[in-house]
Design a protein around this motif. Structure first.
Motif, PDB file in Angstrom:
ATOM      1  N   TYR A  62      66.196  63.036  40.311  1.00  0.00           N
ATOM      2  CA  TYR A  62      66.619  63.958  41.369  1.00  0.00           C
ATOM      3  C   TYR A  62      67.848  63.429  42.101  1.00  0.00           C
ATOM      4  N   GLN A  63      67.841  62.147  42.414  1.00  0.00           N
ATOM      5  CA  GLN A  63      68.978  61.571  43.148  1.00  0.00           C
ATOM      6  C   GLN A  63      70.266  61.693  42.346  1.00  0.00           C
ATOM      7  N   ILE A  64      70.199  61.440  41.051  1.00  0.00           N
ATOM      8  CA  ILE A  64      71.402  61.562  40.221  1.00  0.00           C
ATOM      9  C   ILE A  64      71.793  63.029  40.078  1.00  0.00           C
ATOM     10  N   PHE A  65      70.813  63.859  39.728  1.00  0.00           N
ATOM     11  CA  PHE A  65      71.096  65.265  39.459  1.00  0.00           C
ATOM     12  C   PHE A  65      71.666  65.974  40.681  1.00  0.00           C
ATOM     13  N   ARG A 124      86.305  61.863  36.257  1.00  0.00           N
ATOM     14  CA  ARG A 124      86.049  63.300  36.359  1.00  0.00           C
ATOM     15  C   ARG A 124      84.560  63.665  36.371  1.00  0.00           C
ATOM     16  N   ALA A 125      83.706  62.871  35.746  1.00  0.00           N
ATOM     17  CA  ALA A 125      82.280  63.209  35.661  1.00  0.00           C
ATOM     18  C   ALA A 125      81.398  61.965  35.796  1.00  0.00           C
ATOM     19  N   PRO A 126      81.523  61.220  36.894  1.00  0.00           N
ATOM     20  CA  PRO A 126      80.761  59.971  36.997  1.00  0.00           C
ATOM     21  C   PRO A 126      79.251  60.171  37.072  1.00  0.00           C
ATOM     22  N   HIS A 127      78.809  61.253  37.690  1.00  0.00           N
ATOM     23  CA  HIS A 127      77.370  61.456  37.850  1.00  0.00           C
ATOM     24  C   HIS A 127      76.720  61.966  36.563  1.00  0.00           C
ATOM     25  N   ILE A 128      77.451  62.741  35.791  1.00  0.00           N
ATOM     26  CA  ILE A 128      76.919  63.168  34.491  1.00  0.00           C
ATOM     27  C   ILE A 128      76.794  61.941  33.581  1.00  0.00           C
ATOM     28  N   LEU A 129      77.777  61.053  33.637  1.00  0.00           N
ATOM     29  CA  LEU A 129      77.690  59.819  32.850  1.00  0.00           C
ATOM     30  C   LEU A 129      76.519  58.960  33.317  1.00  0.00           C
ATOM     31  N   MET A 130      76.269  58.950  34.628  1.00  0.00           N
ATOM     32  CA  MET A 130      75.155  58.172  35.156  1.00  0.00           C
ATOM     33  C   MET A 130      73.823  58.758  34.676  1.00  0.00           C
ATOM     34  N   MET A 131      73.730  60.082  34.635  1.00  0.00           N
ATOM     35  CA  MET A 131      72.502  60.726  34.147  1.00  0.00           C
ATOM     36  C   MET A 131      72.283  60.384  32.675  1.00  0.00           C
ATOM     37  N   THR A 132      73.342  60.402  31.887  1.00  0.00           N
ATOM     38  CA  THR A 132      73.251  60.060  30.471  1.00  0.00           C
ATOM     39  C   THR A 132      72.852  58.598  30.287  1.00  0.00           C
ATOM     40  N   ALA A 133      73.461  57.716  31.074  1.00  0.00           N
ATOM     41  CA  ALA A 133      73.139  56.284  30.977  1.00  0.00           C
ATOM     42  C   ALA A 133      71.681  56.026  31.371  1.00  0.00           C
ATOM     43  N   HIS A 134      71.209  56.740  32.391  1.00  0.00           N
ATOM     44  CA  HIS A 134      69.809  56.584  32.813  1.00  0.00           C
ATOM     45  C   HIS A 134      68.856  57.033  31.711  1.00  0.00           C
ATOM     46  N   GLU A 180      82.280  68.617  37.827  1.00  0.00           N
ATOM     47  CA  GLU A 180      82.035  67.677  36.724  1.00  0.00           C
ATOM     48  C   GLU A 180      81.700  68.411  35.425  1.00  0.00           C
ATOM     49  N   PHE A 181      81.256  69.657  35.541  1.00  0.00           N
ATOM     50  CA  PHE A 181      80.904  70.443  34.356  1.00  0.00           C
ATOM     51  C   PHE A 181      82.105  71.165  33.754  1.00  0.00           C
ATOM     52  N   LEU A 182      83.180  71.291  34.514  1.00  0.00           N
ATOM     53  CA  LEU A 182      84.322  72.077  34.058  1.00  0.00           C
ATOM     54  C   LEU A 182      85.017  71.411  32.879  1.00  0.00           C
ATOM     55  N   GLY A 183      85.259  72.191  31.853  1.00  0.00           N
ATOM     56  CA  GLY A 183      86.014  71.708  30.700  1.00  0.00           C
ATOM     57  C   GLY A 183      85.384  70.519  29.998  1.00  0.00           C
ATOM     58  N   GLN A 184      84.053  70.400  30.084  1.00  0.00           N
ATOM     59  CA  GLN A 184      83.343  69.270  29.487  1.00  0.00           C
ATOM     60  C   GLN A 184      83.993  67.946  29.876  1.00  0.00           C
ATOM     61  N   ALA A 185      84.114  67.750  31.177  1.00  0.00           N
ATOM     62  CA  ALA A 185      84.797  66.567  31.709  1.00  0.00           C
ATOM     63  C   ALA A 185      84.189  65.257  31.221  1.00  0.00           C
ATOM     64  N   TRP A 186      82.891  65.261  30.911  1.00  0.00           N
ATOM     65  CA  TRP A 186      82.218  64.036  30.472  1.00  0.00           C
ATOM     66  C   TRP A 186      82.630  63.602  29.073  1.00  0.00           C
ATOM     67  N   SER A 223      76.303  72.950  48.050  1.00  0.00           N
ATOM     68  CA  SER A 223      76.909  72.792  49.376  1.00  0.00           C
ATOM     69  C   SER A 223      77.998  71.721  49.391  1.00  0.00           C
ATOM     70  N   SER A 224      77.961  70.805  48.431  1.00  0.00           N
ATOM     71  CA  SER A 224      78.987  69.758  48.403  1.00  0.00           C
ATOM     72  C   SER A 224      80.384  70.343  48.218  1.00  0.00           C
ATOM     73  N   ASP A 225      80.474  71.508  47.553  1.00  0.00           N
ATOM     74  CA  ASP A 225      81.778  72.168  47.404  1.00  0.00           C
ATOM     75  C   ASP A 225      82.383  72.489  48.758  1.00  0.00           C
ATOM     76  N   PHE A 226      81.555  72.894  49.699  1.00  0.00           N
ATOM     77  CA  PHE A 226      82.030  73.294  51.018  1.00  0.00           C
ATOM     78  C   PHE A 226      82.325  72.090  51.907  1.00  0.00           C
TER      79      PHE A 226
END
Length: 198
Positions: free
Chosen positions: A95-98, A119-129, A105-111, A12-15
């Motif tokens: 859950y909060q990060i995901f 481009r992919a701050p939340h994916i980086l946060m998931m990795t750091a966690h 953030e998934f497009l073109g392996q932005a991370w 829904s965030s896309d909308f």
């Protein structure tokens, strides 16, 4: 219609980040709702999606504030808390990060790009966690003076896995499984044989 339902309900965030997309989708759903030639199930589905798009999203949690260490250190530690309590907290944080990861953030392996922090701050946060929890277990293993104590620490992730399975935190189970195969954990069994050789 099924694809649109998945998009609206899961991303829904896309909308909400693109008002034009949201408006065009709502116009499309109103046309479907008003069309007399469609099945009642399609009218019902369009009405449900319209309600989802009209309802404001839940207030997002401030992730940076969520991960700030407390000002006063807790008396509790990983050793004093139950596996279920740790699993519940880890599931909540995961859950909060995901749920805050946007699809772009998934497009073109932005991370993996040089501007990944933008481009992919939340994916980086998931990795750091993930890395933080892995390093916590490894550092606790290294703090122990005896092999028996170190083996007990290696058992923590297994206990967390069982607690996560009970809570249906399947993503967490996979994360802990991969942690237990890390280099720091797999080297414990070979070092177990060292005293016998000496």
């Amino acid at each position: 219609m099924f694809g649109l339902k998945h998009w609206v309900s899961k991303h829904s965030s896309d909308f909400w980040s693109d008002e034009r997309l949201r408006g065009m989708t709502m116009d499309f759903l109103k046309e479907i709702e008003a069309s007399p030639g469609l099945l009642p199930a399609e009218h019902k589905s369009a009405a449900q999606l319209l309600r989802l798009l009209e309802r404001a999203p839940d207030r997002a949690v401030d992730l940076k504030a969520l991960f700030i260490p407390p000002r006063v250190p807790s008396k509790e530690s990983v050793e004093t808390l139950s596996a279920l309590e740790i699993a519940e907290q880890m599931t909540y944080l995961d859950y909060q990060i995901f749920s805050s990861i946007h699809s772009e953030e998934f497009l073109g392996q932005a991370w993996t790009k040089s501007d990944k922090a933008v481009r992919a701050p939340h994916i980086l946060m998931m990795t750091a966690h993930f890395n933080h929890i892995s390093n916590l277990v490894i550092s606790e293993i290294l703090k122990k003076y005896t092999l028996t104590e170190a083996k007990c620490v290696v058992g923590w992730p297994t206990a967390w896995q069982f607690a996560l399975t009970e809570r249906r935190g399947q993503r967490g189970v996979g994360r802990h499984s991969s942690r237990s195969t890390s280099v720091g954990c797999t080297r414990i069994s070979p070092t177990e044989r060292l005293p016998r050789l000496l």
